[in-house]
Write a protein that holds these residues in place. Structure first.
Motif, PDB file in Angstrom:
ATOM      1  N   THR A 227     -29.159  -8.933  18.977  1.00 52.35           N
ATOM      2  CA  THR A 227     -30.462  -9.592  19.050  1.00 52.35           C
ATOM      3  C   THR A 227     -30.346 -11.006  19.598  1.00 52.35           C
ATOM      4  OG1 THR A 227     -31.187  -8.312  17.140  1.00 52.35           O
ATOM      5  CG2 THR A 227     -32.516 -10.197  17.727  1.00 52.35           C
ATOM      6  N   GLN A 228     -29.256 -11.702  19.243  1.00 51.13           N
ATOM      7  CA  GLN A 228     -29.127 -13.093  19.677  1.00 51.13           C
ATOM      8  C   GLN A 228     -28.947 -13.216  21.186  1.00 51.13           C
ATOM      9  OE1 GLN A 228     -27.041 -11.548  17.563  1.00 51.13           O
ATOM     10  NE2 GLN A 228     -24.887 -11.997  17.971  1.00 51.13           N
ATOM     11  N   ASP A 229     -28.629 -12.091  21.852  1.00 55.83           N
ATOM     12  CA  ASP A 229     -28.448 -12.134  23.301  1.00 55.83           C
ATOM     13  C   ASP A 229     -29.711 -11.760  24.061  1.00 55.83           C
ATOM     14  OD1 ASP A 229     -25.623 -12.890  23.602  1.00 55.83           O
ATOM     15  OD2 ASP A 229     -25.247 -11.058  22.478  1.00 55.83           O
ATOM     16  N   ILE A 230     -30.805 -11.521  23.339  1.00 57.53           N
ATOM     17  CA  ILE A 230     -32.108 -11.350  23.970  1.00 57.53           C
ATOM     18  C   ILE A 230     -32.671 -12.745  24.232  1.00 57.53           C
ATOM     19  CG2 ILE A 230     -34.489 -10.602  23.605  1.00 57.53           C
ATOM     20  CD1 ILE A 230     -32.766  -8.256  24.159  1.00 57.53           C
ATOM     21  N   SER A 231     -32.992 -13.052  25.476  1.00 60.64           N
ATOM     22  CA  SER A 231     -33.392 -14.414  25.830  1.00 60.64           C
ATOM     23  C   SER A 231     -34.860 -14.693  25.552  1.00 60.64           C
ATOM     24  CB  SER A 231     -33.095 -14.684  27.311  1.00 60.64           C
ATOM     25  OG  SER A 231     -33.767 -13.734  28.127  1.00 60.64           O
ATOM     26  N   GLN A 232     -35.715 -13.665  25.630  1.00 60.27           N
ATOM     27  CA  GLN A 232     -37.140 -13.882  25.464  1.00 60.27           C
ATOM     28  C   GLN A 232     -37.691 -13.046  24.309  1.00 60.27           C
ATOM     29  OE1 GLN A 232     -39.475 -13.713  29.136  1.00 60.27           O
ATOM     30  NE2 GLN A 232     -37.573 -13.714  30.315  1.00 60.27           N
ATOM     31  N   VAL A 233     -38.672 -13.606  23.602  1.00 59.65           N
ATOM     32  CA  VAL A 233     -39.314 -12.892  22.507  1.00 59.65           C
ATOM     33  C   VAL A 233     -40.191 -11.788  23.083  1.00 59.65           C
ATOM     34  CG1 VAL A 233     -40.940 -13.086  20.589  1.00 59.65           C
ATOM     35  CG2 VAL A 233     -39.291 -14.911  21.024  1.00 59.65           C
ATOM     36  N   LYS A 234     -40.098 -10.592  22.517  1.00 63.37           N
ATOM     37  CA  LYS A 234     -40.905  -9.467  22.967  1.00 63.37           C
ATOM     38  C   LYS A 234     -42.371  -9.729  22.655  1.00 63.37           C
ATOM     39  CE  LYS A 234     -41.094  -5.526  20.685  1.00 63.37           C
ATOM     40  NZ  LYS A 234     -42.548  -5.181  20.636  1.00 63.37           N
ATOM     41  N   PRO A 235     -43.276  -9.447  23.568  1.00 62.78           N
ATOM     42  CA  PRO A 235     -44.702  -9.662  23.302  1.00 62.78           C
ATOM     43  C   PRO A 235     -45.176  -8.885  22.081  1.00 62.78           C
ATOM     44  CG  PRO A 235     -44.321  -9.227  25.634  1.00 62.78           C
ATOM     45  CD  PRO A 235     -43.033  -8.958  24.927  1.00 62.78           C
ATOM     46  N   PRO A 240     -43.964  -1.255  19.082  1.00 63.07           N
ATOM     47  CA  PRO A 240     -42.691  -1.652  18.476  1.00 63.07           C
ATOM     48  C   PRO A 240     -41.465  -1.021  19.118  1.00 63.07           C
ATOM     49  CG  PRO A 240     -44.322  -1.183  16.786  1.00 63.07           C
ATOM     50  CD  PRO A 240     -44.933  -0.756  18.087  1.00 63.07           C
ATOM     51  N   ASP A 241     -41.600   0.211  19.627  1.00 66.87           N
ATOM     52  CA  ASP A 241     -40.427   0.893  20.174  1.00 66.87           C
ATOM     53  C   ASP A 241     -40.328   0.765  21.691  1.00 66.87           C
ATOM     54  OD1 ASP A 241     -42.663   2.435  20.607  1.00 66.87           O
ATOM     55  OD2 ASP A 241     -41.696   4.344  20.174  1.00 66.87           O
ATOM     56  N   VAL A 242     -41.076  -0.176  22.264  1.00 66.80           N
ATOM     57  CA  VAL A 242     -41.003  -0.439  23.698  1.00 66.80           C
ATOM     58  C   VAL A 242     -40.280  -1.757  23.916  1.00 66.80           C
ATOM     59  CG1 VAL A 242     -42.320  -0.911  25.791  1.00 66.80           C
ATOM     60  CG2 VAL A 242     -43.085   0.861  24.207  1.00 66.80           C
ATOM     61  N   GLY A 243     -39.293  -1.748  24.795  1.00 63.59           N
ATOM     62  CA  GLY A 243     -38.496  -2.940  25.024  1.00 63.59           C
ATOM     63  C   GLY A 243     -39.193  -3.971  25.883  1.00 63.59           C
ATOM     64  N   GLY A 244     -38.774  -5.207  25.728  1.00 61.06           N
ATOM     65  CA  GLY A 244     -39.276  -6.305  26.541  1.00 61.06           C
ATOM     66  C   GLY A 244     -38.286  -6.635  27.644  1.00 61.06           C
ATOM     67  N   PRO A 245     -38.213  -7.910  28.045  1.00 59.82           N
ATOM     68  CA  PRO A 245     -37.269  -8.318  29.090  1.00 59.82           C
ATOM     69  C   PRO A 245     -35.840  -7.916  28.728  1.00 59.82           C
ATOM     70  CG  PRO A 245     -38.814 -10.084  28.597  1.00 59.82           C
ATOM     71  CD  PRO A 245     -39.037  -9.038  27.559  1.00 59.82           C
ATOM     72  N   ASN A 246     -35.145  -7.326  29.684  1.00 56.78           N
ATOM     73  CA  ASN A 246     -33.822  -6.767  29.428  1.00 56.78           C
ATOM     74  C   ASN A 246     -32.755  -7.497  30.231  1.00 56.78           C
ATOM     75  OD1 ASN A 246     -31.648  -5.174  28.798  1.00 56.78           O
ATOM     76  ND2 ASN A 246     -32.381  -3.336  29.824  1.00 56.78           N
ATOM     77  N   PRO A 247     -31.803  -8.162  29.548  1.00 52.85           N
ATOM     78  CA  PRO A 247     -30.721  -8.859  30.266  1.00 52.85           C
ATOM     79  C   PRO A 247     -29.854  -7.916  31.094  1.00 52.85           C
ATOM     80  CG  PRO A 247     -30.830  -9.535  27.962  1.00 52.85           C
ATOM     81  CD  PRO A 247     -31.712  -8.347  28.093  1.00 52.85           C
ATOM     82  N   LEU A 248     -29.896  -6.604  30.796  1.00 52.25           N
ATOM     83  CA  LEU A 248     -29.062  -5.644  31.510  1.00 52.25           C
ATOM     84  C   LEU A 248     -29.908  -4.722  32.380  1.00 52.25           C
ATOM     85  CD1 LEU A 248     -26.692  -4.668  28.560  1.00 52.25           C
ATOM     86  CD2 LEU A 248     -26.281  -6.344  30.342  1.00 52.25           C
ATOM     87  N   SER A 249     -31.018  -5.212  32.866  1.00 49.40           N
ATOM     88  CA  SER A 249     -31.984  -4.361  33.560  1.00 49.40           C
ATOM     89  C   SER A 249     -31.412  -3.663  34.794  1.00 49.40           C
ATOM     90  CB  SER A 249     -33.222  -5.172  33.943  1.00 49.40           C
ATOM     91  OG  SER A 249     -32.854  -6.282  34.749  1.00 49.40           O
ATOM     92  N   LYS A 250     -30.397  -4.255  35.402  1.00 45.71           N
ATOM     93  CA  LYS A 250     -29.833  -3.638  36.619  1.00 45.71           C
ATOM     94  C   LYS A 250     -29.082  -2.346  36.305  1.00 45.71           C
ATOM     95  CE  LYS A 250     -29.316  -7.926  39.262  1.00 45.71           C
ATOM     96  NZ  LYS A 250     -28.356  -8.821  39.972  1.00 45.71           N
ATOM     97  N   ASN A 251     -28.531  -2.253  35.113  1.00 42.30           N
ATOM     98  CA  ASN A 251     -27.682  -1.108  34.800  1.00 42.30           C
ATOM     99  C   ASN A 251     -28.215  -0.219  33.681  1.00 42.30           C
ATOM    100  OD1 ASN A 251     -25.600  -2.057  36.622  1.00 42.30           O
ATOM    101  ND2 ASN A 251     -25.076  -3.564  35.063  1.00 42.30           N
ATOM    102  N   ALA A 301     -35.394 -12.328  15.121  1.00 39.34           N
ATOM    103  CA  ALA A 301     -35.384 -10.950  15.608  1.00 39.34           C
ATOM    104  C   ALA A 301     -35.978 -10.823  17.010  1.00 39.34           C
ATOM    105  CB  ALA A 301     -36.144 -10.049  14.633  1.00 39.34           C
ATOM    106  N   LYS A 302     -36.432 -11.931  17.590  1.00 42.09           N
ATOM    107  CA  LYS A 302     -36.991 -11.953  18.946  1.00 42.09           C
ATOM    108  C   LYS A 302     -38.156 -10.965  19.119  1.00 42.09           C
ATOM    109  CE  LYS A 302     -33.783 -14.893  20.071  1.00 42.09           C
ATOM    110  NZ  LYS A 302     -32.723 -14.609  21.020  1.00 42.09           N
ATOM    111  N   GLY A 303     -38.866 -10.734  18.025  1.00 37.84           N
ATOM    112  CA  GLY A 303     -40.028  -9.846  18.082  1.00 37.84           C
ATOM    113  C   GLY A 303     -39.713  -8.392  17.878  1.00 37.84           C
ATOM    114  N   TYR A 304     -38.441  -8.042  17.715  1.00 43.41           N
ATOM    115  CA  TYR A 304     -38.057  -6.644  17.546  1.00 43.41           C
ATOM    116  C   TYR A 304     -37.977  -6.304  16.059  1.00 43.41           C
ATOM    117  CZ  TYR A 304     -37.088  -6.396  22.502  1.00 43.41           C
ATOM    118  OH  TYR A 304     -37.213  -6.403  23.873  1.00 43.41           O
TER     119      TYR A 304
END
Length: 534
Positions: A227-235, A240-251, A301-304
């Motif tokens: 969780t600490q590696d999520i940079s942005q809080v999920k809207p 609840p089970d839909v992800g927000g900005p993903n640091p690994l979006s390319k892969n 928890a960055k909104g998660y």
């Protein structure tokens, strides 16, 4: 994965029974609800033998003979409530219960415990056959042998006992450090066969180490982002089970995994010193008012995650959730917490030591068993290794200090916390509070009732809470169907706060390789890698 339960629960984020993946058809009730007939589907063990009604009896006999060694045992319930169990033919089991129960509850919380056991397990030694599958009195020797076999960890993959499976996977190799490799079971009878040649589980010592490998995108098909590696809080507006900005979006695709459970930590009502404090409703109301659930969810928890206001999960949405639980009876409020204490005989000293100045049992007094000058000071160990829990405990400690409650928080290994926070009594029952970080997941008690957790004397009633009204409400959920009895139970739990509710964080922020198909999150924590493929 290797040994299928009688019924399969949950799939693709949904709760309930999936009969297409179950070993048995939907149970049929008769005799006023006291007779349950179960028809097995045609499944095979990996040694070629059929999964039969006798394999179900093997489990039932073992449960009866060794119930005090079974973590899911609750006196008076399965198997105590089974008057008779017969097998009219090889694919039929007939159970007769001591009275009629809620069919929903019996399916979700009683039959859910059964895992048919192969005749290959009915042994008293490597060469001697046992008779537990047909005779309860023969189970003790079999249990002793199987227990001894379970301690031979290097032999798991080659064991003539454990290698007989009816699930989609067999062990190829096993290491106690967490490296485990599975291969498909070619005799699996279920509708979905494994589609890859191997399935490997890989351990990491820290979440950061795992994240570094995950970030490289080269070796892990499914991983978990801390969780600490999520940079942005999920809207907050997204599901609840839909992800927000993903640091690994390319892969990878981010797949938040929510479990059907609720988060709390117990307090020890039998502690000779502070137990009398915990028994006061006003104190529990004050403590609950100090938990800043929304703040923790946003910051740590960055909104998660979701708040917890009672024992029935708020997600997935369900008619079982009462309006009282949804409304949050005790929102975060330092002022409210202070008032609960000052109205009941305590001299509140901000950032100091709050003490009882009105001992006694009259209205406005501190309550029975609380002495003059007694302070609100408690030890609160919590499970180490998760930054979210570290932040949540620091927040609670700071909030509590605002009303003069001292919480001596200390991070300890998960096993240490769970070993301490257990039901106890007498002069040595001295633990105060304990937070293992995850509360409770409803499995194998898939229906969110409280008999295992909060009934008087229940094995998982860690804090030894006891209330005759609650016992009756729990009993009603076991014998009556419908939402109303569940609402009555959870309303009592929400208002009386027998435990301290915490935010219910995502089980994991699963990262799934972009090309991987067939991945699904199960709300009860099961995985089905047989559906995964490229």
């Amino acid at each position: 994965m290797m040994y299928r339960t009688l019924y399969w629960y949950g799939d693709n984020g949904k709760t309930g029974v999936d009969y297409s993946l179950s070993l048995a058809k939907k149970p049929v009730y008769s005799n006023g609800g006291k007779t349950i007939t179960i028809k097995l589907n045609p499944y095979k063990w990996s040694n070629g033998e059929s999964v039969t009604a006798q394999d179900v009896m093997f489990w039932i006999n073992m449960a009866k003979a060794e119930k005090t060694n079974y973590a899911g045992y609750n006196p008076g319930q399965f198997p105590d409530n089974i008057v008779s169990a017969t097998t009219p033919d090889s694919s039929t089991v007939v159970l007769t219960t001591d009275k009629a129960y809620s069919q929903q509850w019996f399916l979700m919380n009683q039959l859910s415990q059964i895992t048919p056991m192969s005749e290959a397990w009915d042994m008293t030694s490597a060469t001697a056959k046992g008779d537990c599958s047909t005779n309860e009195s023969g189970c003790a020797a079999v249990f002793a042998y199987l227990t001894a076999q379970s301690k031979d960890l290097p032999g798991y993959a080659t064991s003539p006992v454990w290698s007989v499976v009816d699930g989609p996977w067999k062990l190829s190799s096993f290491n106690s450090d967490g490296h485990v490799t599975f291969v498909p079971n070619p005799k699996y009878s279920g509708p979905v066969k494994a589609q890859v040649k191997q399935f490997k589980m890989v351990p990491f010592t820290t979440d950061s180490a795992e994240f570094n490998v995950l970030r490289s995108g080269s070796t892990l098909d499914v991983g978990y982002i801390p969780t600490q590696d999520i940079s942005q809080v999920k809207p907050a507006s997204s599901a609840p089970d839909v992800g927000g900005p993903n640091p690994l979006s390319k892969n990878y695709n981010l797949e938040p995994w929510f479990l059907y459970g609720f988060n709390y930590f117990p307090i020890n009502y039998n502690n000779p010193t502070v137990g009398p404090i915990f028994k006061q409703l006003y104190f529990r109301q004050a403590m609950q008012s100090l938990v800043d659930q929304q703040g923790i969810l946003k910051s740590a928890a960055k909104g998660y995650g979701l708040p917890t206001y009672g024992p029935v999960p708020l997600f997935p949405s369900s008619s079982l959730v009462s309006s009282t639980e949804k409304s949050n009876p005790y929102p975060f409020s330092i002022a409210n917490a202070k008032k609960y204490l000052t109205d009941n005989g305590w001299n509140v000293v901000k950032n100091g030591k709050t003490t009882c100045v009105k001992p006694g049992t009259a209205q406005g007094d501190c309550g029975a068993g609380i002495t003059a000058g007694q302070a609100l000071t408690f030890d609160l160990p919590y499970a180490s290794g998760q930054a979210t829990i570290d932040t949540a405990m620091a927040s609670l400690k700071s909030n509590a200090a605002q009303v003069g409650i001292t919480l001596n928080i200390k991070s300890e290994p998960f096993n240490s916390v769970t070993a301490t926070a257990v039901p106890c009594s007498g002069p040595t029952c001295t633990w105060d509070m304990g937070n293992w970080g995850g509360g409770w997941v409803y499995a194998p008690d898939y229906y969110p009732t409280g008999e295992l957790l909060f009934a008087t004397g229940a094995g998982s009633n860690s804090g030894s809470y006891s209330n005759t009204t609650l016992d009756k409400l729990i009993e009603a959920t076991n014998v009556q169907s419908g939402d109303s009895v569940m609402h009555a139970y959870e309303d009592f739990m929400a208002k009386n706060v027998p435990v301290i509710y915490q935010p219910n964080y995502t089980y994991s922020l699963a990262e799934v390789a972009g090309g991987l198909k067939g991945y699904q999150n199960n709300p009860y924590g099961a995985i089905k890698p047989e559906t995964w493929h490229y």
